[in-house]
Design an enzyme around this catalytic site. Structure first.
Site, short mmCIF file in Angstrom:
data_model
loop_
_atom_site.label_atom_id
_atom_site.label_comp_id
_atom_site.label_asym_id
_atom_site.label_seq_id
_atom_site.Cartn_x
_atom_site.Cartn_y
_atom_site.Cartn_z
N TYR A 182 48.83 25.49 33.82
CA TYR A 182 49.59 25.41 32.57
C TYR A 182 50.23 24.04 32.39
CZ TYR A 182 49.21 30.36 31.47
OH TYR A 182 48.73 31.59 31.12
N LYS A 202 44.46 31.90 45.90
CA LYS A 202 43.03 31.68 46.07
C LYS A 202 42.89 30.46 46.99
CE LYS A 202 38.74 32.63 44.85
NZ LYS A 202 38.04 33.91 44.97
N ASP A 239 41.25 37.81 43.60
CA ASP A 239 40.18 38.72 43.14
C ASP A 239 40.32 40.09 43.81
OD1 ASP A 239 39.65 37.05 45.27
OD2 ASP A 239 37.49 36.96 44.98
N ASP A 243 49.87 35.41 34.87
CA ASP A 243 49.58 35.74 33.48
C ASP A 243 48.50 36.82 33.43
OD1 ASP A 243 49.60 35.51 30.70
OD2 ASP A 243 47.92 34.10 30.73
#
Ligand code: NAI
Length: 332
Positions: free
Chosen positions: A124, A171, A204, A228
């Site tokens: 962002y 991640k 994930d 988000d």
């Protein structure tokens, strides 16, 4: 107890749900001196400035704001006013509680979890450029300072609110440096809270776990983008975006808003569910130290959902925005 609050009604369904929320708060006897102001800068503002400076000044002065959603153009156009507001006001912690409401059909029962999303950096950052035609770079910014600050917020929140478990979502197997730094910073803070169970999940897998068994989660701590995505996913587990509130919290001020956007498909039709913004206003009243009023509205809301006679279409009813608000007022 009288409060002074900045009200940014927003766009699309924003003004409709803001007006319904305001009516309920007034009926609950909450004394608020509202300072109503547009969030988006007018056409005549300084070049590049998307946020109305007067809105920023108002929130800084009042230290508390209730905000409706604001639209952001896709693939081009002006940057997001929502993101700009959060960054300008340094509202670094985005708190998103997700709970079942009685009578709302959902895939699971007894969901009760909190997402704590870092609100100021990550993808962002808005730092994108075209390297050569056909190749663009988008910068994912992760700092030790912001990661440590959000981790401290999450663990302190967990401790204060009796949450027993924190999952950090990442991640770092692929983004070894950026998500790696996030994780390293979180681990340092986690070590200072031995009473809180600490776990890590790759994003994930976390999504899969969330739709298979959300009850295993208590508090999730996430960088901006994963926060988000996973908060909309979590909203889908308990009845959708019409029923999930949020708080943007900084050291100086706080801004409360629904998780949902401007809902252009139903805007102006009187169909929007104001529950999410109303629940955000309950978070706001708690923040202002007005638990009695927060509880009154919480109970009235619960009664309306238990009866299920005047709930909106998104949650399986037939009522419009105003009919729902009237029912909450009657329940008060
Ligand atoms: P959205 O949240 O506006 O709508 C998604 C779906 O949920 C639509 O079908 C909509 O009708 C439904 N929905 C959302 N809120 C509802 C409510 N209160 N009652 C009943 N149904 C509701 O998401 P979308 O369409 O992706 O975004 C629309 C615009 O909103 C975009 O410009 C986006 O950038 C902006 N947005 C703004 C946010 C904010 O101000 N914080 C957050 C998310 C999106």
């Amino acid at each position: 107890m009288k409060h002074k609050v900045t009200l940014i009604p927003g766009e699309g369904i924003g003004p409709e749900v803001a007006s319904a929320t305001r009516r309920v708060l007034e009926a609950a006897g909450v004394q608020i001196d509202w300072e109503e102001i547009a969030g988006r800068a007018g056409a005549s503002s300084d070049q590049g400035q998307v946020v109305n400076q007067a809105a920023v000044d108002s929130v800084r002065k009042n230290r508390v704001a209730l905000k409706g959603p604001m639209a952001t153009a896709i693939a081009g156009g002006a940057p997001s006013v929502n993101v700009a507001l959060r960054k300008t006001l340094d509202l670094y912690a985005n708190l998103r509680p997700v709970r079942n409401l009685p009578g709302v059909k959902s895939h699971f029962e007894n969901v009760d979890l909190i997402l704590v999303r870092e609100n100021t950096e990550d993808l962002y950052s808005g730092l994108e450029h075209e390297v050569v035609p056909g190749v663009v770079e988008s910068l994912k910014i992760i700092t030790e300072k912001a990661s440590t600050r959000i981790a401290r917020f999450a663990f302190q929140y967990a401790k204060l609110h009796g949450r027993k478990k924190v999952h950090a979502i990442h991640k770092a197997n692929i983004m070894k440096l950026s998500d790696g730094l996030f994780l390293k910073s979180v681990r340092t803070v986690a070590a200072q809270f031995p009473e809180i169970q600490y776990k890590e999940l790759i994003v994930d897998n976390a999504c899969m776990q969330m739709v298979m068994d959300p009850l295993q989660f208590d508090l999730l701590l996430l960088p901006n983008l994963y926060g988000d995505v996973m908060s909309d996913l979590a909203a889908g587990l308990v009845g959708g975006l019409g029923v999930v509130p949020s708080a943007n919290i900084g050291d100086e001020c706080a801004m409360f808003e629904a998780v949902h956007g401007t809902a252009p498909d139903i805007a102006g039709k009187g169909l929007a569910n104001p529950t999410a913004l109303l629940m955000s206003s309950i978070l706001m009243l708690d923040h202002l130290g007005n638990r009695p009023a927060a509880k009154r509205i919480e109970d009235a809301l619960e009664r309306v959902y238990c009866e299920a006679k005047h709930i909106t279409r998104d949650v399986g009813g037939k009522a419009g925005t105003n009919e729902f608000a009237d029912a909450v007022i009657a329940a008060l």
